[in-house]
Scaffold this motif. Structure first.
Motif, PDB file in Angstrom:
ATOM      1  N   LEU A  13       0.864  -1.171   0.000  1.00 32.37           N
ATOM      2  CA  LEU A  13       0.000   0.000   0.000  1.00 32.37           C
ATOM      3  C   LEU A  13       0.908   1.231   0.000  1.00 32.37           C
ATOM      4  O   LEU A  13       1.610   1.501   0.968  1.00 32.37           O
ATOM      5  CB  LEU A  13      -0.909   0.027   1.230  1.00 32.37           C
ATOM      6  CG  LEU A  13      -1.876   1.213   1.313  1.00 32.37           C
ATOM      7  CD1 LEU A  13      -2.884   1.167   0.171  1.00 32.37           C
ATOM      8  CD2 LEU A  13      -2.593   1.253   2.664  1.00 32.37           C
TER       9      LEU A  13
ATOM     10  N   SER B 271      -0.791  -0.996  -4.531  1.00 31.76           N
ATOM     11  CA  SER B 271      -2.064  -0.283  -4.488  1.00 31.76           C
ATOM     12  C   SER B 271      -1.781   1.139  -4.005  1.00 31.76           C
ATOM     13  O   SER B 271      -1.152   1.338  -2.955  1.00 31.76           O
ATOM     14  CB  SER B 271      -3.038  -0.984  -3.535  1.00 31.76           C
ATOM     15  OG  SER B 271      -4.240  -0.254  -3.415  1.00 31.76           O
ATOM     16  N   TYR B 272      -2.251   2.124  -4.764  1.00 27.11           N
ATOM     17  CA  TYR B 272      -1.936   3.520  -4.468  1.00 27.11           C
ATOM     18  C   TYR B 272      -3.070   4.163  -3.676  1.00 27.11           C
ATOM     19  O   TYR B 272      -4.245   4.050  -4.038  1.00 27.11           O
ATOM     20  CB  TYR B 272      -1.714   4.288  -5.770  1.00 27.11           C
ATOM     21  CG  TYR B 272      -1.476   5.766  -5.594  1.00 27.11           C
ATOM     22  CD1 TYR B 272      -0.435   6.246  -4.813  1.00 27.11           C
ATOM     23  CD2 TYR B 272      -2.305   6.690  -6.229  1.00 27.11           C
ATOM     24  CE1 TYR B 272      -0.221   7.606  -4.660  1.00 27.11           C
ATOM     25  CE2 TYR B 272      -2.093   8.060  -6.092  1.00 27.11           C
ATOM     26  CZ  TYR B 272      -1.052   8.510  -5.303  1.00 27.11           C
ATOM     27  OH  TYR B 272      -0.842   9.860  -5.159  1.00 27.11           O
ATOM     28  N   LEU B 273      -2.715   4.854  -2.587  1.00 24.91           N
ATOM     29  CA  LEU B 273      -3.693   5.548  -1.755  1.00 24.91           C
ATOM     30  C   LEU B 273      -3.340   7.029  -1.723  1.00 24.91           C
ATOM     31  O   LEU B 273      -2.317   7.423  -1.163  1.00 24.91           O
ATOM     32  CB  LEU B 273      -3.704   4.973  -0.333  1.00 24.91           C
ATOM     33  CG  LEU B 273      -4.621   5.671   0.679  1.00 24.91           C
ATOM     34  CD1 LEU B 273      -6.072   5.654   0.199  1.00 24.91           C
ATOM     35  CD2 LEU B 273      -4.509   5.010   2.051  1.00 24.91           C
TER      36      LEU B 273
ATOM     37  N   VAL C   3      -8.313   4.712   5.374  1.00 26.72           N
ATOM     38  CA  VAL C   3      -7.176   3.813   5.240  1.00 26.72           C
ATOM     39  C   VAL C   3      -7.571   2.363   5.505  1.00 26.72           C
ATOM     40  O   VAL C   3      -7.137   1.432   4.801  1.00 26.72           O
ATOM     41  CB  VAL C   3      -6.046   4.245   6.201  1.00 26.72           C
ATOM     42  CG1 VAL C   3      -4.885   3.251   6.146  1.00 26.72           C
ATOM     43  CG2 VAL C   3      -5.573   5.652   5.852  1.00 26.72           C
TER      44      VAL C   3
ATOM     45  N   ARG D 254      -8.958   0.107   2.606  1.00 28.04           N
ATOM     46  CA  ARG D 254      -7.969  -0.139   1.548  1.00 28.04           C
ATOM     47  C   ARG D 254      -6.935  -1.157   2.006  1.00 28.04           C
ATOM     48  O   ARG D 254      -6.515  -2.031   1.231  1.00 28.04           O
ATOM     49  CB  ARG D 254      -7.277   1.180   1.182  1.00 28.04           C
ATOM     50  CG  ARG D 254      -8.191   2.168   0.469  1.00 28.04           C
ATOM     51  CD  ARG D 254      -8.591   1.648  -0.923  1.00 28.04           C
ATOM     52  NE  ARG D 254      -7.427   1.403  -1.736  1.00 28.04           N
ATOM     53  CZ  ARG D 254      -6.787   2.338  -2.448  1.00 28.04           C
ATOM     54  NH1 ARG D 254      -7.250   3.592  -2.444  1.00 28.04           N
ATOM     55  NH2 ARG D 254      -5.748   2.026  -3.180  1.00 28.04           N
TER      56      ARG D 254
ATOM     57  N   ALA E 195      -8.465  -4.709   2.169  1.00 27.08           N
ATOM     58  CA  ALA E 195      -8.605  -5.336   0.853  1.00 27.08           C
ATOM     59  C   ALA E 195      -7.314  -6.005   0.416  1.00 27.08           C
ATOM     60  O   ALA E 195      -7.342  -7.055  -0.256  1.00 27.08           O
ATOM     61  CB  ALA E 195      -9.030  -4.282  -0.168  1.00 27.08           C
ATOM     62  N   LEU E 196      -6.154  -5.426   0.782  1.00 25.37           N
ATOM     63  CA  LEU E 196      -4.875  -6.033   0.433  1.00 25.37           C
ATOM     64  C   LEU E 196      -4.593  -7.272   1.267  1.00 25.37           C
ATOM     65  O   LEU E 196      -4.170  -8.316   0.752  1.00 25.37           O
ATOM     66  CB  LEU E 196      -3.745  -5.018   0.638  1.00 25.37           C
ATOM     67  CG  LEU E 196      -3.522  -3.950  -0.429  1.00 25.37           C
ATOM     68  CD1 LEU E 196      -2.319  -3.096  -0.057  1.00 25.37           C
ATOM     69  CD2 LEU E 196      -3.300  -4.578  -1.791  1.00 25.37           C
TER      70      LEU E 196
ATOM     71  N   ARG F 104      -6.911 -10.343   0.446  1.00 23.40           N
ATOM     72  CA  ARG F 104      -7.059 -10.710  -0.971  1.00 23.40           C
ATOM     73  C   ARG F 104      -6.962 -12.213  -1.163  1.00 23.40           C
ATOM     74  O   ARG F 104      -6.320 -12.919  -0.389  1.00 23.40           O
ATOM     75  CB  ARG F 104      -5.986 -10.006  -1.800  1.00 23.40           C
ATOM     76  CG  ARG F 104      -4.568 -10.400  -1.448  1.00 23.40           C
ATOM     77  CD  ARG F 104      -3.564  -9.855  -2.416  1.00 23.40           C
ATOM     78  NE  ARG F 104      -2.245 -10.402  -2.132  1.00 23.40           N
ATOM     79  CZ  ARG F 104      -1.291 -10.535  -3.019  1.00 23.40           C
ATOM     80  NH1 ARG F 104      -1.508 -10.157  -4.261  1.00 23.40           N
ATOM     81  NH2 ARG F 104      -0.124 -11.045  -2.704  1.00 23.40           N
TER      82      ARG F 104
END
Length: 679
Positions: free
Chosen positions: A577, A627-629, A669, A672, A675-676, A679
């Motif tokens: 992330l 994954s970009y936040l 946050v 997100r 989800a990682l 997965r």
């Protein structure tokens, strides 16, 4: 800063053609040298951001006078250590205490509340002559802008001088005992010892300045050689005779060299080191020139009545000018004084110095009971400062209590920037954390840390403990901007029973190269070890910075070394992330609010000055595991980046988020990251 001489020297006529110093003779040109050094310090502080070298001159004069006094005492029989300390306390502490009390009053009335805790700590440190170590521990940049400096920061030099006054009598007294055993004169032993100390301290100063200039600037041992060299000169001059012409040339050379030191040398980042040789040797030339007996000599000007008076009040002038300057800048919301403002600052400082000299310095100088008066006056003065400081601290503690928690109706924090958000709280609640405690609102996690056997250079800490042995592990890696992010991860980690570990090194974003100038080689080696540790332990997810350097320009960047580090982890199929960095300012936004008011437009920075239209990561080919936040829309509004969002103070200093605001980012946050991991 150099204090007044500890005792008046008797006046005798100066020789006309040679210089063989009578150690008891009054030296008016020395007082003039004090005046010149102090004047340069004031001028450079008020109108420039460069180092004048004046403080180094003070150190040389102190060693020059003090070594001679102590050696002469040793030659007469013994060094009266307690009596010497008493005289020093009598001359240093009352005047310093008066100025510190003035700083406390000024700090209460003018200094922003967000800077009260640091000011209180530094006032206390100054009262005990350890301000230099306080600044070193806080990693203060001496060259930083005036609007971020402390009103007592200049007392670092007085602290070093006080430490010298404490240690040097013991040093000379011990050498005198050694000389007696060796059946040689104490002067010879002291000369040898001072030569060794000078060489060792100068070498250490050069070394530490190259390794850690901030620490070197305030470190006592990097300055010892300046005192010692002055002492060497004072002891050797009793045996040296110089022709008048040589002394005239030496005197003017020293004066001119000192006057142009700060103009010629741009010493930022390189002082003290070998740069300090310039002002130190310039002072030695003036001292070696002594009294020439001719109007052509620099001593004739240094001995003039105006220079004598300025030299007499140089001690209180040095103490007063800095807080007067800083308080004036804070009160007028200016970064520099300007010509007219600077002249007013100097005038006020001169008046305060003259009054302090007349009402404090001179009465203390006339006190007859040396030892008793010294210890009593010192104790009374320090206790007075501490009592007033404790009162200020008590008020600060009361104001530090928060009026709510992040996420309540009154303090939505980052949620206030969510599209469609409607505020339902009180009309104007107090912000959290309060300004007075914002600087302390930091993420600390020192209880559960260890150095992995496979990577001893790393320190791996646990921020959230797992609820079961097989719980997923999230590793947060990078610099302090990842440490500040931990409260945003805590709720989801605790709710799901994860383990959150950290691999944090300040100044080192996660990369295969160095993304900053802080310890370039050390950062590269540390990051290499961090990559190896992550590859070895294979966590469920890794949280890193997606960019760095968000400053006005904009200057935000996603370095190729950062992407390369992500690619290495991607090769092991480790989810990442990548979180967009927050802005960095040249000042503390919370202090701006204190200076003006909540909601003041002066404190709002246009978003376009900090964030470009597209993030730099958008121009990079990302590995599939990244994954970009982008949290820019939760830290800044559509048009401006404000110091307060949703009644929560965003920054604790000029670039770090408060833990309170960071925790308000958790609703964004958490999903997100989940989800990682899931997965």
């Amino acid at each position: 800063m150099i204090a007044p001489a500890t005792a008046p020297l008797t006046r005798t006529a100066a020789p006309a053609t040679t210089s063989r110093q009578d150690p008891t003779r009054f030296r008016p040109e020395l007082q003039g040298l004090r005046a010149l050094a102090c004047g340069l310090v004031v001028i450079y502080h008020v109108w420039s951001d460069r180092v004048s070298g004046g403080v180094d001159v003070f150190f040389v004069i102190t060693g020059f006078l003090f070594a001679g006094q102590l050696v002469r005492a040793a030659e007469r029989g013994a060094v009266d250590v307690l009596g010497t300390w008493g005289r020093m306390l009598r001359r240093l502490v009352p005047t310093t205490a008066v100025v510190l009390l003035g700083c406390i009053v000024g700090g209460w009335l003018i200094v922003p509340e967000s800077r009260w805790p640091q000011t209180i700590r530094e006032v206390t440190a100054s009262a005990f002559f350890v301000e230099n170590w306080r600044l070193a521990a806080d990693s203060v940049d001496y060259y930083a802008a005036h609007n971020t400096a402390s009103i007592v920061q200049h007392l670092w030099s007085l602290s070093i001088q006080g430490q010298f006054y404490l240690v040097f009598p013991l040093f000379v007294g011990g050498l005198a005992l050694l000389a007696r055993r060796l059946r040689v004169g104490p002067r010879r032993v002291v000369l040898v010892a001072l030569a060794v100390v000078s060489a060792a301290s100068l070498a250490y100063s050069v070394h530490l300045t190259a390794v850690d200039q901030t620490l070197a600037y305030f470190h006592s041992l990097t300055r010892v050689w300046e005192f010692a060299l002055g002492g060497l000169l004072g002891l050797l001059m009793t045996r040296v005779a110089l022709p008048t012409g040589v002394r005239v040339a030496a005197g003017w050379t020293g004066v001119v060299a000192l006057a142009v030191c700060g103009i010629v040398l741009d010493v930022e980042g390189g002082f003290p080191g070998y740069y300090a040789l310039w002002p130190v040797l310039a002072a030695c030339l003036v001292l070696a020139a002594e009294r020439t007996g001719t109007v052509l000599g620099a001593d004739h000007w240094l001995s003039s009545r105006p220079m004598q008076y300025l030299g007499r009040i140089s001690f209180p002038l040095y103490l007063w000018h800095w807080p007067v300057l800083l308080l004036a800048l804070l009160a007028t919301h200016r970064e520099t004084a300007g010509m007219l403002g600077g002249l007013l600052v100097v005038a006020v400082s001169l008046v305060l110095a003259a009054l302090t000299d007349r009402l404090v310095d001179q009465p203390m100088a006339r006190a007859r009971r040396w030892r008793g008066a010294g210890y009593r006056s010192g104790a009374i003065a320090v206790c007075g400062v501490l009592l007033v400081t404790l009162g200020w601290h008590a008020v600060t503690t009361v104001r530090a209590e928060p009026s709510g928690v992040p996420g309540d109706l009154d303090h939505p924090g980052a949620a206030a920037l969510t599209p469609g958000f409607v505020y339902h709280g009180a009309p104007s609640p107090a912000p959290i954390p309060p300004a007075v405690s914002a600087y302390e609102d930091w993420v600390h996690y020192e209880d559960d840390c260890a150095r992995p056997a496979a990577a001893p250079r790393l320190e791996r800490c646990t921020w959230v403990a797992p609820t079961r042995p097989d719980a997923p592990t999230v590793v947060v890696v990078g610099d302090s901007h990842m440490q500040q992010f931990l409260p945003a991860l805590a709720p989801v980690a605790r709710q799901r029973g994860w383990r959150v570990d950290t691999l944090i090194r300040p100044g080192c974003p996660f990369s295969t190269t160095s993304e900053s100038n802080v310890g370039e080689v050390e950062c590269i080696e540390w990051n290499r070890a961090a990559i190896d540790e992550i590859m070895r332990t294979r966590p469920s997810a890794v949280v890193v910075q997606a960019s760095h350097g968000v400053r006005p320009g904009p200057t935000e960047a996603t370095g190729p070394g950062m992407v390369e580090a992500w690619q290495i982890l991607a090769g092991a199929d480790i989810p990442i992330l990548a979180v967009r960095d927050n802005p960095r300012y040249g000042y503390a936004p919370s202090s701006c609010v204190d200076n003006y008011r909540r909601g003041a437009p002066e404190c709002d920075v246009p978003r376009a000055e900090l964030y470009g239209p597209a993030p730099p990561i958008s121009r990079v080919a990302l590995p599939p595991t990244v994954s970009y936040l982008d949290l820019a829309d939760r830290i800044c509004g559509p048009r401006t980046c404000d110091p307060e969002v949703g009644n929560v103070t965003v920054y604790l200093d000029d670039n770090h988020l408060t833990a309170t605001f960071s925790s308000s980012l958790a609703p964004v946050v958490g999903p997100r990251l989940a989800a990682l991991v899931d997965r």
